[in-house]
Write an enzyme that holds these catalytic residues in place. Structure first.
Site, short mmCIF file in Angstrom:
data_model
loop_
_atom_site.label_atom_id
_atom_site.label_comp_id
_atom_site.label_asym_id
_atom_site.label_seq_id
_atom_site.Cartn_x
_atom_site.Cartn_y
_atom_site.Cartn_z
N CYS A 92 0.85 -1.19 0.00
CA CYS A 92 0.00 0.00 0.00
C CYS A 92 0.89 1.24 0.00
O CYS A 92 1.84 1.30 0.77
CB CYS A 92 -0.88 -0.03 1.26
SG CYS A 92 -1.96 1.39 1.42
N HIS A 134 -9.20 -3.88 -1.61
CA HIS A 134 -8.20 -3.09 -0.88
C HIS A 134 -8.56 -1.60 -0.93
O HIS A 134 -8.54 -0.91 0.11
CB HIS A 134 -6.82 -3.33 -1.51
CG HIS A 134 -5.69 -2.56 -0.90
ND1 HIS A 134 -4.62 -3.15 -0.26
CD2 HIS A 134 -5.45 -1.21 -0.84
CE1 HIS A 134 -3.79 -2.20 0.17
NE2 HIS A 134 -4.26 -1.03 -0.18
N GLU A 135 -8.92 -1.11 -2.12
CA GLU A 135 -9.22 0.32 -2.26
C GLU A 135 -10.57 0.67 -1.61
O GLU A 135 -10.71 1.74 -1.02
CB GLU A 135 -9.22 0.74 -3.73
CG GLU A 135 -7.89 0.50 -4.47
CD GLU A 135 -6.67 1.07 -3.77
OE1 GLU A 135 -6.80 2.06 -3.04
OE2 GLU A 135 -5.57 0.51 -3.96
N HIS A 138 -10.15 1.28 1.91
CA HIS A 138 -9.62 2.63 2.21
C HIS A 138 -10.74 3.65 2.41
O HIS A 138 -10.69 4.46 3.33
CB HIS A 138 -8.72 3.13 1.08
CG HIS A 138 -7.29 2.72 1.20
ND1 HIS A 138 -6.52 2.98 2.31
CD2 HIS A 138 -6.46 2.07 0.34
CE1 HIS A 138 -5.29 2.51 2.13
NE2 HIS A 138 -5.22 1.96 0.93
ZN LIG Z 1 -3.67 0.96 0.04
#
Ligand SMILES: [Zn+2]
Length: 178
Positions: A92, A134-135, A138
């Site tokens: 990341c 993953h995004e 966020h």
């Molecule tokens: Zn990330």
């Protein structure tokens, strides 16, 4: 074109939830352009707006080098996850130098809007599913290193603490996406 500063674990903004986008205007397009400039400058494959300090539900992905797609996903929501899982390496840009393995669903479907506000859906498997999840984490204020299983977390704990102090980890590693 503008390369923005990427915020790291040292900044608590990373743990805040992003807000829904409701204006599909030139400001949004400028944000997306800056996100791509910033991601490419760091050789990343995905970025969420919060990583440049903008709390809007916007993520971008470019996995063309791995045979997947490049895209912008606004207000993305996971509408399906397979029970079949995959286990693989992630990194990341907000946790520079740290990589670790974690489990994610192998197949997913995501509803989202494009930069014109049109509603669309995308199906993703393998690396694309992993990157989207993953995004999307966020924009919900979650970072992958906080979702590791105990043993994986232990391996990178010292490096995470270094990043939280704004320092470069001793064993700087870049992810190997497959
Ligand atoms: Zn990330």
């Amino acid at each position: 074109m503008a390369i923005r500063k990427i915020i790291t674990l040292a900044d608590s903004v990373l743990y805040r939830e992003s807000e829904k986008v409701d204006k599909f205007n030139s400001e949004l397009r400028d944000l997306i352009r800056d996100m791509f400039d910033t991601m490419y400058d760091e050789s990343g494959v995905g970025l969420a707006a919060v990583q440049i300090g903008v709390l809007k539900r916007v993520i971008i992905i470019d996995l063309e080098h791995s045979g997947f797609i490049k895209g912008v996903f606004i207000n993305p929501e996971v509408v399906f996850t397979s029970s079949e899982m995959q286990f693989g390496e992630e990194g990341c840009l907000s946790v520079p130098g740290v990589t670790a393995n974690l489990s994610r669903p192998k197949h997913i479907r995501v509803a989202y809007q494009n930069m014109f506000g049109e509603r669309l859906e995308i199906e993703g498997s393998d690396l694309l599913a992993r990157a989207l999840l993953h995004e999307i984490d966020h924009i919900n204020g979650k970072v992958f290193v906080d979702q590791l299983e105990f043993e994986e977390r232990q391996k990178v704990e010292n490096d995470i603490q270094e990043v939280k102090k704004g320092r470069r980890p001793e064993h700087f590693r870049k992810p190997n996406y497959r």
